[in-house]
Motif scaffolding. Structure first.
Motif, PDB file in Angstrom:
ATOM      1  N   GLY A 113       9.187   3.339 -40.968  1.00 48.56           N
ATOM      2  CA  GLY A 113       8.422   4.094 -41.951  1.00 48.56           C
ATOM      3  C   GLY A 113       8.508   5.589 -41.718  1.00 48.56           C
ATOM      4  N   TRP A 114       7.979   6.337 -42.675  1.00 49.83           N
ATOM      5  CA  TRP A 114       7.886   7.796 -42.563  1.00 49.83           C
ATOM      6  C   TRP A 114       6.437   8.216 -42.796  1.00 49.83           C
ATOM      7  CZ3 TRP A 114       5.868   9.979 -46.921  1.00 49.83           C
ATOM      8  CH2 TRP A 114       6.045   9.300 -48.135  1.00 49.83           C
ATOM      9  N   VAL A 115       6.104   9.382 -42.292  1.00 50.59           N
ATOM     10  CA  VAL A 115       4.823  10.000 -42.634  1.00 50.59           C
ATOM     11  C   VAL A 115       5.081  11.453 -42.990  1.00 50.59           C
ATOM     12  CG1 VAL A 115       3.554   8.455 -41.056  1.00 50.59           C
ATOM     13  CG2 VAL A 115       4.144  10.792 -40.319  1.00 50.59           C
ATOM     14  N   ALA A 116       4.131  12.054 -43.699  1.00 50.05           N
ATOM     15  CA  ALA A 116       4.287  13.450 -44.105  1.00 50.05           C
ATOM     16  C   ALA A 116       2.937  14.145 -44.118  1.00 50.05           C
ATOM     17  CB  ALA A 116       4.929  13.537 -45.486  1.00 50.05           C
ATOM     18  N   TRP A 117       2.975  15.455 -43.887  1.00 48.10           N
ATOM     19  CA  TRP A 117       1.788  16.308 -44.026  1.00 48.10           C
ATOM     20  C   TRP A 117       2.231  17.615 -44.675  1.00 48.10           C
ATOM     21  CZ3 TRP A 117       0.585  21.246 -42.442  1.00 48.10           C
ATOM     22  CH2 TRP A 117      -0.739  21.649 -42.665  1.00 48.10           C
ATOM     23  N   GLY A 118       1.353  18.199 -45.459  1.00 45.90           N
ATOM     24  CA  GLY A 118       1.716  19.473 -46.051  1.00 45.90           C
ATOM     25  C   GLY A 118       0.560  20.156 -46.741  1.00 45.90           C
ATOM     26  N   ILE A 119       0.909  21.255 -47.397  1.00 44.54           N
ATOM     27  CA  ILE A 119      -0.057  22.081 -48.127  1.00 44.54           C
ATOM     28  C   ILE A 119       0.445  22.241 -49.551  1.00 44.54           C
ATOM     29  CG2 ILE A 119      -0.974  24.430 -48.364  1.00 44.54           C
ATOM     30  CD1 ILE A 119      -1.012  24.620 -45.315  1.00 44.54           C
ATOM     31  N   ASN A 120      -0.465  22.055 -50.512  1.00 45.39           N
ATOM     32  CA  ASN A 120      -0.100  22.251 -51.916  1.00 45.39           C
ATOM     33  C   ASN A 120      -0.564  23.628 -52.353  1.00 45.39           C
ATOM     34  OD1 ASN A 120       0.291  22.175 -54.720  1.00 45.39           O
ATOM     35  ND2 ASN A 120       0.097  19.926 -54.715  1.00 45.39           N
ATOM     36  N   THR A 121       0.416  24.515 -52.603  1.00 41.74           N
ATOM     37  CA  THR A 121       0.098  25.883 -53.028  1.00 41.74           C
ATOM     38  C   THR A 121      -0.094  25.978 -54.535  1.00 41.74           C
ATOM     39  OG1 THR A 121       2.470  26.295 -53.153  1.00 41.74           O
ATOM     40  CG2 THR A 121       1.344  26.994 -51.128  1.00 41.74           C
TER      41      THR A 121
END
Ligand code: NAG
Ligand code: NAG
Ligand code: NAG
Ligand code: NAG
Ligand code: NAG
Ligand code: NAG
Length: 217
Positions: free
Chosen positions: A78-86
């Protein structure tokens, strides 16, 4: 000779360490069970409300950066992701994210990419903010941890953050499930110590079936 109270504390700590080492705690990655490699520590932690994930961070007011560690449970496939929505709240589209994956040999890599839409190209780069140093990731005890230092966009401590998890199919990043937790994985987060946060209730990210072949935005 330790007093009995101390002995039982030590036993509990040891039990927790063994659980972590064997991977049995993989589904409960949260603030109280966190440990990091030497040289990494964080001021704040939030056990995120869905996907069993946690975020750890330290905000540096003097230069507007935040050191972030995102930890999310996943199988090796599997994969995971984290981020910021500008661009907008409660949405994967418009987010600059860091996606952790691994190959068949367990080598973990991080893809920084901007999600243009609900069917993003996953083109490397094009983030809407700067990062300091290279993002890194590791996989241990049934969870990925992504490390990144971000220059908080607009030098604002309050950001729309997002996280996600999905499968790798033949080693490729594939769409995440459309179950409720995967549609609730956004949070308006104030990186200031003691800052405010608001999780999404029912975000408008329900997508037409035809988009499911792509990585969801
Ligand atoms: C956090 O992890 C600990 C140890 O695994 C567990 O006892 C506790 O219930 C977890 N808390 C949450 C909120 O999941
Ligand atoms: C930001 O400030 C922190 C704390 O002083 C420092 O460790 C870090 O190197 C700085 N980052 C940049 C990009 O200047
Ligand atoms: C960000 O804001 C802080 C104060 O809130 C200030 O000290 C810092 O210089 C600013 N950094 C940038 C890169 O504008
Ligand atoms: C990234 O940093 C460079 C150099 O300081 C600056 O010119 C650029 O505007 C920054 N980009 C963003 C998206 O803030
Ligand atoms: C935190 O955010 C909520 C929702 O936006 C708001 O109602 C509340 O007043 C905020 N609390 C603080 C201390 O800013
Ligand atoms: C969802 O969409 C409706 C209609 O477009 C809008 O009124 C509402 O504010 C949206 N909710 C969120 C959380 O974006």
């Amino acid at each position: 000779m330790a007093r009995s109270g101390h002995s039982s504390s030590a036993w509990l700590l040891l039990a927790a360490a063994v659980l972590f080492a064997t991977g049995a705690a993989a589904q409960t990655t949260n603030c109280s069970s966190a440990s990091f490699p030497a040289g990494r520590s964080f001021h704040s932690c939030i056990s995120l409300p869905v996907l069993g994930a946690s975020i750890y961070y330290t905000y540096h007011a003097e230069n507007g950066t935040a050191d972030v560690a995102f930890r999310g449970p996943s199988g090796t496939n599997g994969w995971v992701a984290w981020g910021i929505n500008t661009e907008q709240a409660n949405s994967m589209s418009g987010s600059s994210v860091f996606i952790a994956t691994q190959n068949g040999n367990g080598v973990v890599t991080v893809l920084p990419t901007f999600l243009e839409s609900t069917a993003p190209s996953l083109t490397p780069g094009n983030l809407r903010f700067n990062v300091s140093g290279a993002p890194a990731a590791e996989y241990s005890a049934g969870a990925y941890t992504i490390y990144v230092t971000v220059a908080l966009p607009g030098n604002s401590t309050v950001q729309n953050t997002v996280w996600q998890a999905g499968p790798l199919v033949n080693g490729q990043i594939s769409p995440h499930p459309m179950s409720a937790p995967n549609l609730q994985s956004t949070m308006r987060l104030d990186f200031l110590p003691g800052g405010n946060r608001t999780t999404a209730g029912a975000p408008n990210s329900t997508l037409p079936r035809r988009n499911l072949r792509e990585f969801q935005g």
